[in-house]
Structures are given as C-alpha cells and as structure tokens.
Design a protein around this motif. Structure first.
Motif, short mmCIF file in Angstrom:
data_model
loop_
_atom_site.label_atom_id
_atom_site.label_comp_id
_atom_site.label_asym_id
_atom_site.label_seq_id
_atom_site.Cartn_x
_atom_site.Cartn_y
_atom_site.Cartn_z
N ARG A 25 54.55 -40.65 11.38
CA ARG A 25 54.79 -39.46 10.59
C ARG A 25 53.68 -39.31 9.56
O ARG A 25 53.10 -40.31 9.10
N ALA A 26 53.40 -38.06 9.19
CA ALA A 26 52.26 -37.77 8.34
C ALA A 26 52.41 -38.32 6.93
O ALA A 26 51.42 -38.66 6.28
N ASP A 27 53.65 -38.42 6.44
CA ASP A 27 53.86 -38.82 5.05
C ASP A 27 54.16 -40.30 4.90
O ASP A 27 54.56 -40.76 3.83
N GLY A 54 56.82 -55.98 9.84
CA GLY A 54 58.00 -55.29 9.37
C GLY A 54 57.75 -54.20 8.36
O GLY A 54 58.69 -53.49 7.96
N LEU A 55 56.51 -54.04 7.91
CA LEU A 55 56.20 -53.00 6.92
C LEU A 55 56.15 -51.64 7.62
O LEU A 55 55.36 -51.44 8.55
N ASP A 56 56.96 -50.71 7.16
CA ASP A 56 57.01 -49.39 7.79
C ASP A 56 55.92 -48.51 7.19
O ASP A 56 56.17 -47.65 6.33
N ALA A 57 54.70 -48.76 7.63
CA ALA A 57 53.53 -48.05 7.11
C ALA A 57 52.43 -48.08 8.15
O ALA A 57 52.43 -48.92 9.06
N GLY A 118 49.59 -37.23 2.73
CA GLY A 118 50.61 -37.25 1.68
C GLY A 118 51.24 -38.58 1.36
O GLY A 118 51.89 -38.71 0.31
N GLY A 119 51.14 -39.57 2.23
CA GLY A 119 51.78 -40.85 1.95
C GLY A 119 51.01 -41.67 0.93
O GLY A 119 49.79 -41.55 0.82
N LEU A 272 55.10 -49.07 -2.58
CA LEU A 272 54.71 -47.91 -1.77
C LEU A 272 55.93 -47.11 -1.32
O LEU A 272 55.78 -46.09 -0.65
N GLY A 273 57.11 -47.59 -1.66
CA GLY A 273 58.33 -46.87 -1.27
C GLY A 273 58.61 -46.94 0.21
O GLY A 273 59.20 -46.02 0.78
#
Length: 276
Positions: A25-27, A54-57, A118-119, A272-273
């Motif tokens: 996803r873009a963000d 496991g980092l969702d990034a 945007g992320g 980083l949320g």
C-alpha cells in the motif's frame, strides 16, 4: 528481478533489495537501510542478517559504493589494500559521501517505481552505513521519523584509532583526512542528527570500547540534550560485525543479529506507527 518475496535491481545506479509489507500500500512506512563494510557487506547479506522480521513496512536495502555489484576488481582484498594505503581518504570518506549523495535520486526512483507515498520513513544503518544514515539526516533530504544505528560510526577519529590499535599502526592524519573526520563526527554534529525525533543506538558488548561504545554513549547523551527520544542498548556477546566472513552472500542469522533485529523491529513499530 524478484528473489522470493524480495525484489532486486538498481535505482539511479544504486543496487537495491526491496521487501514489501504484508499488504502493498502507498501509505505504508518505509525503512531504508545501509550495510556495514564488515560482514554483512552487501545489501542482500544485510537483509539476511537484519530482515526486520514481522515489520509491516517497505524495507529498502541499498548497496554501498565499492561493495557488492560495485566491488572493484579484486573485491574485498582490493578494498583491504586501499584501506591499508589510506582508509580515510580511500574508503570511509568517499564511500560515505557518495552513498549519502546518491540516496536522494535512488529513493525518488524507488518511490515512483513502487508507489511509495505518504508513509513515515525510518533509516537503518550498520557501522559506516550508520554514518550514511546520519549524513542523510543532516542533509534533511527526507523527513525521517525514526532511526536505528547499529555498531555506528559516531566519531570517525575514534574508529580510526581503534582500527590502528587492532593492526598496530598509527594513521597519519592530514588536513584532507581531518576534514573527512569532521564531517563524520556526529557527536559534534548532534544538532543536525537531531532532525530525527527517535533514534536507537545498538552496540556490541564485545566491540571496541573507545572506538564505538563510548562515542555511541556520547552521541546518545548529546541527542537526549536536544530532546530526541533516544536509547542505547548494549547487546551481550556481540562484536562489531553482524555476520560471519566473507559476508557477501545471505547467510544464516547469528544470535546477536537476531537480537538486533528484534530491537530494531520494536523501535520502528513504535515510532513509525507500524501495525503488529
């Protein structure tokens, strides 16, 4: 070209390895990483040592100049020869400067190619790669929400002295090499590094105290004084490198690297949320 879930290629001439988040996803947050000159000394080997499991990034591993696909003829042995000749002017200075300069064009191309918009952005670096991350912070080339600096070059003069003790030599400083040292003295440049609001420093308990552990502590103190959320973690049993020699190809993760990976994932998740 894709390798498993990873995508490899070049962006603005810089070799990269990209691992997408669970849902592209873009963000989504983006973490940009630079490897060590010690093992792991390529982007693929660094991604194996610190996969940020496991980092969702988006995880973007960039290759340093004179490493990996850009090794000079003779490979690591040639780099060692150049280092013996003049480590500061032949390696530390030009590698860090070029890597910092080429970040902007490479990241812009990667953002366009993968639709990264945007992320929040995080930076991860090991040793000289951590110096590159700090140069990028100082340049304000991109707004950075969090950084993780592993076995960092915090003060180049201290690192050069440590290497000299290891090999029984004394480096002959000159005005050009002192200029490089001033550029790579991030304790003195803490006000610029403080552009990042949350920085984690990770060092090995077995690393050189005067070359790496003490300067990292001084950098931590300088950042705290500037209201940066900062932590310094000393990993037991860890030296400077994060992988076994030769550190060029992906290799099984060492226990110390697994602990660093856990610490980095936790830091980036919080700052980083990222979703858990």
């Amino acid at each position: 070209m894709a390798v498993g879930t990873a995508i490899t290629g070049t962006a603005a001439g810089v070799p990269f390895l990209v691992v997408p988040p669970r849902v592209e996803r873009a963000d989504a947050p983006v973490v940009v990483a630079w490897h060590l000159m010690d093992p792991p000394r390529t982007e693929a080997a660094f991604a194996a040592a610190l996969p940020l499991a496991g980092l969702d990034a988006w995880r973007v591993y960039l290759g340093l100049p004179l490493h990996g696909a850009r090794f000079p003829e003779g490979g690591v042995e040639e780099l060692m020869r150049r280092g013996y000749e003049d480590a500061v002017l032949n390696l530390y200075g030009p590698v860090s400067a070029q890597a910092a300069d080429e970040f902007g064009p490479a990241f812009a191309e990667l953002r366009e190619r993968f639709g990264l918009r945007g992320g929040p952005v995080g930076l991860l670096g090991g040793s000289l790669g951590a110096a590159v991350a700090q140069l990028v912070l100082a340049s304000r080339a991109v707004e950075v929400a969090a950084a993780v600096l592993v076995s960092p070059v915090s003060r180049l003069e201290s690192v050069v002295a440590a290497v000299g003790r290891l090999f029984g030599v004394e480096y002959p400083w000159s005005e050009p090499s002192l200029e490089v040292a001033r550029r790579l003295d991030f304790v003195a440049r803490a006000a610029e590094v403080a552009a990042c609001p949350a920085t984690l420093l990770v060092v090995g308990a077995e690393d050189d105290e005067e070359g790496f552990r003490q300067p990292a502590a001084r950098l931590r103190d300088a950042l705290v004084q500037r209201s940066v959320t900062t932590d310094l973690v000393v990993v037991p049993g860890m030296g400077h490198a994060l992988a076994e020699e030769p550190g060029i190809e992906p290799a099984p993760q060492l226990p110390a690297a697994a602990e660093v990976d856990r610490l980095a994932v936790d830091w980036f998740t919080r700052h980083l949320g990222c979703e858990r």
